[in-house]
Scaffold this motif. Sequence first.
Motif, PDB file in Angstrom:
ATOM      1  N   LEU A 116       0.825  -1.210   0.000  1.00 27.66           N
ATOM      2  CA  LEU A 116       0.000   0.000   0.000  1.00 27.66           C
ATOM      3  C   LEU A 116       0.861   1.263   0.000  1.00 27.66           C
ATOM      4  O   LEU A 116       0.428   2.309  -0.490  1.00 27.66           O
ATOM      5  CB  LEU A 116      -0.953   0.007   1.200  1.00 27.66           C
ATOM      6  N   ILE A 117       2.071   1.177   0.521  1.00 25.98           N
ATOM      7  CA  ILE A 117       3.001   2.310   0.434  1.00 25.98           C
ATOM      8  C   ILE A 117       3.342   2.554  -1.035  1.00 25.98           C
ATOM      9  O   ILE A 117       3.394   3.701  -1.495  1.00 25.98           O
ATOM     10  CB  ILE A 117       4.271   2.043   1.266  1.00 25.98           C
ATOM     11  N   HIS A 118       3.571   1.464  -1.779  1.00 25.80           N
ATOM     12  CA  HIS A 118       3.821   1.607  -3.222  1.00 25.80           C
ATOM     13  C   HIS A 118       2.609   2.237  -3.915  1.00 25.80           C
ATOM     14  O   HIS A 118       2.758   3.098  -4.787  1.00 25.80           O
ATOM     15  CB  HIS A 118       4.113   0.236  -3.850  1.00 25.80           C
ATOM     16  N   LEU A 119       1.417   1.791  -3.528  1.00 24.61           N
ATOM     17  CA  LEU A 119       0.196   2.341  -4.117  1.00 24.61           C
ATOM     18  C   LEU A 119       0.076   3.822  -3.803  1.00 24.61           C
ATOM     19  O   LEU A 119      -0.255   4.643  -4.667  1.00 24.61           O
ATOM     20  CB  LEU A 119      -1.021   1.569  -3.593  1.00 24.61           C
ATOM     21  N   SER A 120       0.360   4.189  -2.550  1.00 21.19           N
ATOM     22  CA  SER A 120       0.295   5.590  -2.136  1.00 21.19           C
ATOM     23  C   SER A 120       1.276   6.442  -2.929  1.00 21.19           C
ATOM     24  O   SER A 120       0.951   7.555  -3.358  1.00 21.19           O
ATOM     25  CB  SER A 120       0.603   5.702  -0.634  1.00 21.19           C
ATOM     26  N   ASP A 121       2.486   5.920  -3.134  1.00 25.36           N
ATOM     27  CA  ASP A 121       3.483   6.635  -3.935  1.00 25.36           C
ATOM     28  C   ASP A 121       2.954   6.908  -5.342  1.00 25.36           C
ATOM     29  O   ASP A 121       3.119   7.995  -5.890  1.00 25.36           O
ATOM     30  CB  ASP A 121       4.774   5.821  -4.035  1.00 25.36           C
ATOM     31  N   ARG A 122       2.326   5.890  -5.919  1.00 24.03           N
ATOM     32  CA  ARG A 122       1.801   6.029  -7.276  1.00 24.03           C
ATOM     33  C   ARG A 122       0.693   7.071  -7.331  1.00 24.03           C
ATOM     34  O   ARG A 122       0.664   7.924  -8.231  1.00 24.03           O
ATOM     35  CB  ARG A 122       1.285   4.671  -7.765  1.00 24.03           C
ATOM     36  N   VAL A 123      -0.207   7.044  -6.363  1.00 26.38           N
ATOM     37  CA  VAL A 123      -1.311   8.010  -6.326  1.00 26.38           C
ATOM     38  C   VAL A 123      -0.784   9.438  -6.197  1.00 26.38           C
ATOM     39  O   VAL A 123      -1.319  10.380  -6.794  1.00 26.38           O
ATOM     40  CB  VAL A 123      -2.280   7.682  -5.168  1.00 26.38           C
ATOM     41  N   GLN A 124       0.299   9.599  -5.411  1.00 23.88           N
ATOM     42  CA  GLN A 124       0.885  10.921  -5.215  1.00 23.88           C
ATOM     43  C   GLN A 124       1.788  11.340  -6.375  1.00 23.88           C
ATOM     44  O   GLN A 124       2.288  12.461  -6.399  1.00 23.88           O
ATOM     45  CB  GLN A 124       1.691  10.933  -3.922  1.00 23.88           C
ATOM     46  N   GLY A 125       2.003  10.425  -7.319  1.00 19.03           N
ATOM     47  CA  GLY A 125       2.849  10.748  -8.464  1.00 19.03           C
ATOM     48  C   GLY A 125       4.331  10.682  -8.174  1.00 19.03           C
ATOM     49  O   GLY A 125       5.132  11.275  -8.901  1.00 19.03           O
ATOM     50  N   THR A 126       4.710   9.962  -7.108  1.00 18.72           N
ATOM     51  CA  THR A 126       6.130   9.847  -6.741  1.00 18.72           C
ATOM     52  C   THR A 126       6.530   8.386  -6.530  1.00 18.72           C
ATOM     53  O   THR A 126       6.999   8.016  -5.446  1.00 18.72           O
ATOM     54  CB  THR A 126       6.431  10.646  -5.457  1.00 18.72           C
ATOM     55  N   PRO A 127       6.329   7.522  -7.535  1.00 19.84           N
ATOM     56  CA  PRO A 127       6.667   6.102  -7.360  1.00 19.84           C
ATOM     57  C   PRO A 127       8.158   5.905  -7.108  1.00 19.84           C
ATOM     58  O   PRO A 127       8.988   6.573  -7.717  1.00 19.84           O
ATOM     59  CB  PRO A 127       6.226   5.468  -8.687  1.00 19.84           C
ATOM     60  N   ARG A 128       8.472   4.994  -6.192  1.00 18.05           N
ATOM     61  CA  ARG A 128       9.864   4.691  -5.855  1.00 18.05           C
ATOM     62  C   ARG A 128      10.191   3.242  -6.185  1.00 18.05           C
ATOM     63  O   ARG A 128       9.341   2.370  -6.071  1.00 18.05           O
ATOM     64  CB  ARG A 128      10.109   4.909  -4.349  1.00 18.05           C
ATOM     65  N   ARG A 129      11.434   3.014  -6.584  1.00 16.96           N
ATOM     66  CA  ARG A 129      11.936   1.665  -6.777  1.00 16.96           C
ATOM     67  C   ARG A 129      12.806   1.284  -5.584  1.00 16.96           C
ATOM     68  O   ARG A 129      13.410   2.148  -4.947  1.00 16.96           O
ATOM     69  CB  ARG A 129      12.762   1.565  -8.072  1.00 16.96           C
ATOM     70  N   HIS A 130      12.885  -0.011  -5.323  1.00 18.13           N
ATOM     71  CA  HIS A 130      13.728  -0.476  -4.222  1.00 18.13           C
ATOM     72  C   HIS A 130      15.201  -0.403  -4.612  1.00 18.13           C
ATOM     73  O   HIS A 130      15.594  -0.814  -5.694  1.00 18.13           O
ATOM     74  CB  HIS A 130      13.388  -1.920  -3.862  1.00 18.13           C
ATOM     75  N   HIS A 131      15.996   0.164  -3.705  1.00 24.30           N
ATOM     76  CA  HIS A 131      17.440   0.150  -3.877  1.00 24.30           C
ATOM     77  C   HIS A 131      18.022  -1.068  -3.156  1.00 24.30           C
ATOM     78  O   HIS A 131      18.968  -1.683  -3.607  1.00 24.30           O
ATOM     79  CB  HIS A 131      18.060   1.439  -3.341  1.00 24.30           C
ATOM     80  N   HIS A 132      17.421  -1.397  -2.026  1.00 23.39           N
ATOM     81  CA  HIS A 132      17.828  -2.564  -1.250  1.00 23.39           C
ATOM     82  C   HIS A 132      16.698  -2.864  -0.275  1.00 23.39           C
ATOM     83  O   HIS A 132      16.491  -2.118   0.681  1.00 23.39           O
ATOM     84  CB  HIS A 132      19.131  -2.284  -0.490  1.00 23.39           C
ATOM     85  N   HIS A 133      15.961  -3.955  -0.531  1.00 24.23           N
ATOM     86  CA  HIS A 133      14.832  -4.295   0.327  1.00 24.23           C
ATOM     87  C   HIS A 133      15.252  -4.338   1.799  1.00 24.23           C
ATOM     88  O   HIS A 133      16.222  -4.996   2.153  1.00 24.23           O
ATOM     89  CB  HIS A 133      14.258  -5.658  -0.062  1.00 24.23           C
ATOM     90  N   GLY A 134      14.512  -3.619   2.620  1.00 22.54           N
ATOM     91  CA  GLY A 134      14.784  -3.606   4.049  1.00 22.54           C
ATOM     92  C   GLY A 134      15.753  -2.535   4.503  1.00 22.54           C
ATOM     93  O   GLY A 134      15.919  -2.310   5.702  1.00 22.54           O
ATOM     94  N   TYR A 135      16.392  -1.840   3.525  1.00 21.99           N
ATOM     95  CA  TYR A 135      17.413  -0.858   3.885  1.00 21.99           C
ATOM     96  C   TYR A 135      17.233   0.476   3.160  1.00 21.99           C
ATOM     97  O   TYR A 135      18.152   1.285   3.142  1.00 21.99           O
ATOM     98  CB  TYR A 135      18.811  -1.410   3.568  1.00 21.99           C
ATOM     99  N   ASP A 136      16.073   0.708   2.577  1.00 26.64           N
ATOM    100  CA  ASP A 136      15.868   1.953   1.838  1.00 26.64           C
ATOM    101  C   ASP A 136      14.758   2.789   2.468  1.00 26.64           C
ATOM    102  O   ASP A 136      14.263   2.471   3.550  1.00 26.64           O
ATOM    103  CB  ASP A 136      15.570   1.664   0.358  1.00 26.64           C
ATOM    104  N   SER A 137      14.390   3.872   1.796  1.00 27.65           N
ATOM    105  CA  SER A 137      13.383   4.785   2.340  1.00 27.65           C
ATOM    106  C   SER A 137      12.016   4.118   2.466  1.00 27.65           C
ATOM    107  O   SER A 137      11.227   4.471   3.348  1.00 27.65           O
ATOM    108  CB  SER A 137      13.273   6.035   1.461  1.00 27.65           C
ATOM    109  N   ILE A 138      11.736   3.150   1.596  1.00 21.67           N
ATOM    110  CA  ILE A 138      10.455   2.441   1.676  1.00 21.67           C
ATOM    111  C   ILE A 138      10.397   1.618   2.960  1.00 21.67           C
ATOM    112  O   ILE A 138       9.370   1.555   3.630  1.00 21.67           O
ATOM    113  CB  ILE A 138      10.256   1.551   0.438  1.00 21.67           C
ATOM    114  N   ALA A 139      11.514   0.997   3.324  1.00 19.30           N
ATOM    115  CA  ALA A 139      11.582   0.227   4.563  1.00 19.30           C
ATOM    116  C   ALA A 139      11.375   1.132   5.773  1.00 19.30           C
ATOM    117  O   ALA A 139      10.701   0.757   6.742  1.00 19.30           O
ATOM    118  CB  ALA A 139      12.929  -0.483   4.662  1.00 19.30           C
TER     119      ALA A 139
END
Length: 204
Positions: free
Chosen positions: A93-116
């Motif tokens: 849902l964080i990915h979905l929220s990013d998309r809705v806000q127009g700021t989709p992010r890709r993972h740089h390192h699962h568990g160690y990035d801004s999404i984590a």
Amino acid sequence: MLKHWLMHYWQKLGLAHAELPALALTQDRQEYMRWTGKRLNTMALGCYCYIPAPSARARTCAPTTGAQQHRHLIFIEPAMQAKSIEVTVAHELIHLSDRVQGTPRRHHHHGYDSIAADEAAITGYAVEDLRALLHEESATRERARRERRPIRYIYQCPGCGKQYPRTRRYSQAVSCSSCDKVYNPRYCLYLMSKPDVVSPSEAR
């Protein structure tokens, strides 16, 4: 339980209710792949895909609505412990929220990035706990995969010594991608002498 966490984190992320009709969620890998038309990594514990509204010519296998709007498609692996399902729902849902806000992010390192970091903030769990949970679930899935398809072959690079575990033999000559991104016979992998079946712990 899945619906509970979906609505819980939907509200915590402040997602608009107008986006709910565009959401489709499944725990069936084959169904998700039919929706997206893409192969789903066997190790994936969850996945989010955004499908734009189809044009007059475009076709999609994704479930549609009367308005033929864009789609938010989410897969959640069912064979996980309850806590893992909770945080995976929050994560997608964080990915979905990013998309809705127009700021989709890709993972740089699962568990160690801004999404984590966002996942920890929204769930209230420590980042270290989330990393440990991800490692545990990934290890469990890897063991199950290796039981179905055991590693039988180990290839090695003559240059750097990197090993490549395989369930099947390569059908043609392959060189080490670490030594050269394009095929280079200087780093052509050779088959090592190994037991007929290699355990997952030996392959790591």
